[in-house]
Design a protein around this motif. Structure first.
Motif, mmCIF file in Angstrom:
data_model
loop_
_atom_site.group_PDB
_atom_site.id
_atom_site.type_symbol
_atom_site.label_atom_id
_atom_site.label_comp_id
_atom_site.label_asym_id
_atom_site.label_seq_id
_atom_site.Cartn_x
_atom_site.Cartn_y
_atom_site.Cartn_z
ATOM 1 N N THR A 252 0.835 -1.196 0.000
ATOM 2 C CA THR A 252 0.000 0.000 0.000
ATOM 3 C C THR A 252 0.869 1.245 0.000
ATOM 4 O OG1 THR A 252 -1.618 -1.197 1.303
ATOM 5 C CG2 THR A 252 -1.868 1.185 1.202
ATOM 6 N N ASP A 256 0.287 3.281 -3.177
ATOM 7 C CA ASP A 256 -0.712 4.326 -2.985
ATOM 8 C C ASP A 256 -0.154 5.583 -2.350
ATOM 9 O OD1 ASP A 256 -2.216 2.294 -3.885
ATOM 10 O OD2 ASP A 256 -3.293 1.924 -2.011
ATOM 11 N N LYS A 273 -6.931 1.822 5.484
ATOM 12 C CA LYS A 273 -8.078 1.414 4.683
ATOM 13 C C LYS A 273 -7.643 0.561 3.493
ATOM 14 C CE LYS A 273 -12.073 3.612 2.488
ATOM 15 N NZ LYS A 273 -11.855 3.685 1.071
ATOM 16 N N ASN A 274 -6.619 1.027 2.817
ATOM 17 C CA ASN A 274 -6.194 0.290 1.621
ATOM 18 C C ASN A 274 -5.537 -1.038 1.956
ATOM 19 O OD1 ASN A 274 -7.150 2.543 0.473
ATOM 20 N ND2 ASN A 274 -5.251 3.166 -0.538
ATOM 21 N N GLU A 277 -8.262 -3.386 2.489
ATOM 22 C CA GLU A 277 -8.858 -3.761 1.215
ATOM 23 C C GLU A 277 -7.991 -4.811 0.522
ATOM 24 O OE1 GLU A 277 -10.024 -0.394 -1.155
ATOM 25 O OE2 GLU A 277 -10.040 -1.685 -2.933
ATOM 26 N N ARG A 278 -6.684 -4.610 0.590
ATOM 27 C CA ARG A 278 -5.788 -5.589 -0.030
ATOM 28 C C ARG A 278 -5.931 -6.946 0.632
ATOM 29 N NH1 ARG A 278 -2.740 -1.062 -1.472
ATOM 30 N NH2 ARG A 278 -2.164 -1.233 -3.673
ATOM 31 N N GLU A 383 -14.212 -2.747 6.379
ATOM 32 C CA GLU A 383 -13.956 -1.378 5.930
ATOM 33 C C GLU A 383 -14.063 -0.463 7.141
ATOM 34 O OE1 GLU A 383 -13.872 1.407 2.532
ATOM 35 O OE2 GLU A 383 -13.563 -0.745 2.656
#
Ligand code: SF4
Lengths: 670, 367
Positions: A252, A256, A273-274, A277-278, A383
């Motif tokens: 991430t 990102d 958050k990312n 998600e990953r 999330e």
């Protein structure tokens, strides 16, 4: 650290027991080093144990194959090994899994599943080989000489020893009488038709449950993958939650955040958050259904219930020897799905207790329909809530909705769906006759003569019972011709936890203890007087219970001083109940209870060990009456009974563990 | 004179203000004002604008004077509401009694009046008024004998005597509700009433169904068996759940079970209170909605009732009689008094365990 990866010394002890029981002493010794010392390199394991390198590697191979141990991946040196507590614990469930699969997919699928459990992760080709050995010696085929071929024995035998590990077992440990966790006795008490009888049945009707062709085998595997019971194995599944987190967080940051360590709160939030998600993406990818070559489009539809197993698929494999592209796939059991199925069973049991068996059966039908689309009990990587968004968009996937009509189509005709309802409700629907004063129908209704529409409406009455129950087993969603229902598993899981805590207290302290817990749960922190008021009883009758429950760690107390000198006399004494704490305490105690049961089994076995050895001698087997005295036979029978009783209890404790641990993430308490 | 602060502006019950014409001091403008006020429903609180609207006084100054006079004669009581002065009537009889009080008595009365239904502890009263213990005791006795105040034992602090005005009903904090007597919960009464209430709610929400309620012709068992056999032998669809038909007892007309009623009127605390009061089971006492809610909520905690929605209750039913708890507590360890002392080895362990020995009917290791 991941919630589920938190371990306690008791759990370590329990798991070591299980590993030894199933995979023998060598594996258990390597395992216990990791259990005691935590994350280790190979060299460190060697230092901490008295085993030589070859032995350790041998042990590790077993542990890795069974996914009892994580490793930190090949590109980072050196490799670290770490215990996978969840999977290790899952060893106690082996037998239960077989039963769950059998209930849903039949005996053949259960057979495949059992083999997968025995073998750990397996190439499909090896599995095929186990069932349908090629003419040449099958061992040539196995990739690294592990435990190939076990499936074959398994299938024919139905015996007690864990033959998946027969080879490795023998190395250190000749004693093969380890029936405890080997699955054949496993089933929870209230279900009928236990695997015990079943293995006997297998002997009786040899060919039932026998897989007839390679084609059929592949079809079963494919179905199990589609339904999420089996998943393909990838290297990333070996990463411990910690390693996985580090890797994905780094990813991430690199992708990102332009390689910058996040500093501000906003960057940190993005990173968090990312990363989550990953994690979700990676995990979801594990469940992707691979293409099976047979029909060209494998994942066509999940929902078609009437697909029949083709014994002779039109374009099936011509012979067992032919290789297919999917043969190279490595597959393993998906542990998350097991928890989903266990949840179904427990909910059904609870409904049976509260609303009777017919309503329970209808609920079971609903739950099993949803199972296909339910990958796991709860989202481990949710999330994170974004500020300002009050979770308004909880759209429910239409796949998770069920109507009474769906149930009516599936329900067995043998089920008397009129049972368990108010007779007036039946008359209202059938419009036949009336209800006499003694609540007897003036015109009886044979449920098998009901029209589809009437059936649907009667089933809807049962579903209404489910929804009205304070546990809210189902929740009304919308009307699309028929009422559509969904199931709020989150809330129900919390209720289940609460119910088990209450059951525990009820057994120990009777209704009064339960009443106290409920009062505290409803009202929060209370002083003595407020507690008395809620329970409408005098303080004297209460103090003993509060004390006992505090000692047991199920109720918390707190003293708030009111005066400068902190005199206890003047302080406020508060009592409260923290569901999460009680849950963890009970879980911990249950693990300990399981250890005691395993220890007792071991002790009981020791007592009859000489006799057991004798009974297993080849000349005695089959001629027990001739070679054993009456006293010996009685002792053997008694041992079987004792073992049975203890094992059953062990599996019931496991049900409790599932409720407390597997159905819901950590609770934010009070 | 300090303005007594009304603890709350909720009108409390007062004695009916008997306008005693025999003792008539009417004719004065003050009395005219009093009579006008007395026409309103009792317990009304008057603000200055209400009083001036009555048009008894010509000017503001005159009104102030009249009010002062009424207050002096104890016919009116000055209070404040959110900083604004306001007045409340006293009955002439009460005013009469008050006029005859000694200053000490009046002082005490004033403080007792302030606390309203909450009551005040005699010690606290002394602290506020600074009178000697003797005076306090004497005055309180006299006030009680004049039927102006009453004393109650507190439920919260069982050894405290609380004083409050005679006509007030002691608050639940000090006297408890109908479920309490002598400051403690009346267990026997609660038991009886909750039994009656439970039965009532069961009648409302459940229905008793006899075993033969739906006595249709059952298919022949042999046909059943044949069908079953065919099923077993046939190749089963991989997705069909096995048709395991659990064994259930035949329908016995004498056995019956209780099921939830179809579309019942679910009782609420208000409806149950009304029902109970109409039955006049609690002699002399009426049960308010609050009291009933307390009882019903307690019964929910007891596991006798369950709450269906915000305010509706129904009976808890169980379909299965045998009580199993869970895997842990049904085993010896779950209920073991020495659970925390029990170890992997040593004197208390699974090997030496007497409880396991009893449960399994086997021998444990001697220590
Ligand atoms: S083994 Fe026996 S002594 Fe130990 S905790 Fe269990 S019941 Fe108690």
């Amino acid at each position: 650290m991941s919630y589920t990866q938190r371990e306690t010394p008791v759990l370590a002890e329990l798991c070591t027991f299980l590993v030894e029981d199933v995979y023998g002493e060598l594996a258990a010794r390597v395992y216990s080093v990791l259990a005691r010392h935590g994350r280790q390199t190979l060299a460190a394991v060697a230092r901490a144990s008295y085993l030589n390198g070859r032995q350790i590697k041998y042990g590790l191979v077993i542990l890795l194959q069974q996914h009892l141990v994580f490793h930190s991946g090949n590109d980072s040196q050196p490799t670290y090994y770490e215990i996978d507590w969840l999977n290790s614990y899952a060893l106690v469930r082996l037998g239960k899994v077989t039963k769950l699969v059998e209930d849903r997919f039949g005996r053949k699928a259960a057979n495949v599943m059992t083999n997968l459990l025995r073998l750990g992760h397996t190439r499909i080709a090896d599995l095929k080989e186990a069932y349908f050995p090629t003419e040449t010696d099958s061992d040539d085929d196995s990739d690294d000489g592990t435990v190939n071929g076990a499936g074959m024995k398994r299938k024919r035998g139905g015996g007690n020893e864990p033959n998946g590990s027969a080879k490795t077992n023998g190395v250190v440990n000749g004693d093969d009488v380890k029936p405890v966790v080997s699955g054949d006795h496993a089933h929870s008490g209230t279900m009928n038709g236990g695997p015990v009888e079943q293995s006997e049945q297998e002997h009786a009707e040899e060919d039932d449950g026998e897989i007839a062709s390679v084609d059929e085998l592949y079809e079963i595997i494919e179905r199990l993958i589609q339904r999420g019971w089996v998943r393909t194995m990838t290297e990333s599944q070996y990463l411990s939650p910690g390693d996985m987190h580090d890797m994905l967080q780094q990813e991430t940051i690199d992708q990102d955040l332009g390689g910058q360590q996040p500093t501000g709160t906003k960057d940190k939030a993005v990173c968090h958050k990312n990363t989550l998600e990953r994690k979700r993406n990676m995990r979801d990818k594990w469940l992707n259904v691979p293409r099976f070559s047979r029909r060209g489009k494998p994942d066509q539809d999940y929902s078609n219930p009437t697909k029949r197993v083709k014994i002779n698929g039109a374009n099936g494999y011509s012979s067992a020897g032919a290789a297919s592209p999917e043969d190279k796939l490595v597959i393993r059991v998906n542990p998350e799905k097991i928890a989903v199925a266990m949840r179904t069973e427990q909910l059904v049991q609870l409904v049976e207790q509260r609303l009777g068996h017919v309503t329970a059966h209808i609920y079971q039908t609903m739950l099993r329909m949803l199972e296909a689309n339910t990958a796991r009990c709860y989202e481990e990587y949710p999330e994170p809530p974004t500020a300002g968004d009050e979770g308004g968009d909880n759209q429910i996937d239409p796949k998770n909705l069920v109507t009474a009509r769906d149930v009516a189509k599936k329900i067995s005709r043998d089920l008397d769906i009129c049972e368990g309802l108010d007779p007036n409700a039946i008359v209202q629907i059938t419009r036949k006759g009336h209800v006499r004063s003694a609540n007897i129908l003036s015109q009886p209704t044979d449920p098998s003569t009901l029209s589809m529409d009437e059936k649907t409406r009667i089933i809807d009455k049962h579903i209404q019972l489910l929804s009205e129950d304070p546990t809210h087993f189902v929740t009304w969603h919308s009307r699309a011709g028929f009422s559509q229902w969904h199931i709020e598993f989150e809330e129900i899981a919390k209720q289940l936890i609460q119910t088990e805590i209450e059951n525990t207290i009820s057994a120990r302290k009777g209704t009064l203890g339960v009443k106290l817990i409920r009062a505290l749960r409803k009202k929060g922190k209370l002083d003595e007087r407020a507690t008395c008021n809620a329970m409408m009883m005098s303080a004297n009758d209460l103090r003993g219970i509060v004390n006992d429950l505090t000692v047991q760690g199920l109720v918390q107390t707190q003293e708030v001083p009111k005066v400068e000198r902190r005199e206890a006399k003047h302080s406020l004494h508060l009592i409260w109940y923290d569901r999460q704490r009680a849950r963890e305490k009970l879980l911990h105690d249950t693990y300990k209870g399981m250890v005691r049961i395993l220890q007792r089994i071991q002790f009981e076995r020791e007592k009859v060990q000489p006799l057991l050895s004798k009974a297993e001698r080849s000349d005695v087997v089959g001629n027990e009456e001739k070679w054993l005295s009456k006293g010996e036979l009685d002792a053997l029978r008694k041992w079987k009974e004792v073992q049975e009783k203890l094992s059953l209890q062990l599996f019931r404790e496991d049900d409790l563990v599932a409720t407390l641990r597997d159905f819901h993430g950590p609770l934010v308490s009070v | 004179m300090a303005a007594p602060m009304a603890p709350s502006m909720v009108p409390k019950e007062e004695e009916p203000s008997a306008v005693d014409l025999a003792n008539n001091e009417a004719g004065t403008p003050a009395d005219a004002l009093y009579d006008k006020c007395a026409q309103r429903s009792q317990g009304t609180v008057f603000f200055q604008r209400d009083l001036s609207n009555m048009q008894v006084a010509e000017t503001m100054a005159e009104l102030t004077m009249l009010l002062q006079e009424l207050c002096d004669r104890h016919l009116m009581k000055l209070m404040t509401f959110e900083g604004e002065p306001c007045w409340k009537l006293r009955s002439r009889a009460e005013a009469d009694k008050l006029r005859r009080l000694t200053p000490d008595e009046r002082l005490l009365y004033h403080h007792i009046d302030q606390v309203q239904a909450e009551g005040i502890w005699s010690k606290a009263l002394r602290a506020r008024t600074n009178v000697t213990q003797q005076v306090l005791t004497k005055c309180l006795k006299s006030l009680e004998s004049k039927d102006l105040v009453q004393s109650v034992m507190s439920v919260k602090f069982p050894n405290r005597k609380m004083y409050l005005l005679k006509h007030l009903r002691p608050s639940e904090d000090i006297a408890g509700g109908p479920w309490q007597s002598e400051g403690d919960f009346d267990t026997a009464l609660i038991e009886t009433i909750s039994g009656i209430v439970a039965q009532h709610i069961e009648n409302e929400t459940c229905i008793k169904v006899p075993g033969n309620w739906n006595d249709y012709e059952r298919p022949d068992r042999t046909a059943d068996m044949a069908q079953k056999k065919a099923q077993v032998q046939g190749i089963r669809d991989i997705e069909d759940a096995p048709a395991v038909k659990p064994y259930h007892q035949p329908r016995d007309p004498n056995s019956s079970k209780i099921v939830h009623k179809n579309n019942p009127q679910y009782p609420t605390s208000a409806s149950v209170a009304e029902w109970l009061n109409s039955k006049e089971i609690l002699r002399g006492k009426t049960v308010r909605e609050d009291d009933m809610e307390q009882l019903l909520e307690m019964m929910v905690l007891d596991g006798r009732l369950e709450k269906i929605s915000g305010t509706n209750y129904r009976t808890v039913l169980t379909a299965i009689d045998t009580k199993v708890y869970n895997g842990f507590v049904d085993a010896p360890c779950g209920n073991c008094p020495v659970f925390d002392l029990c170890g992997d080895e040593g004197e208390i362990s699974a090997r030496t365990c007497v409880y396991f020995g009893q449960w399994l009917e086997t021998q444990s290791e001697e220590v």
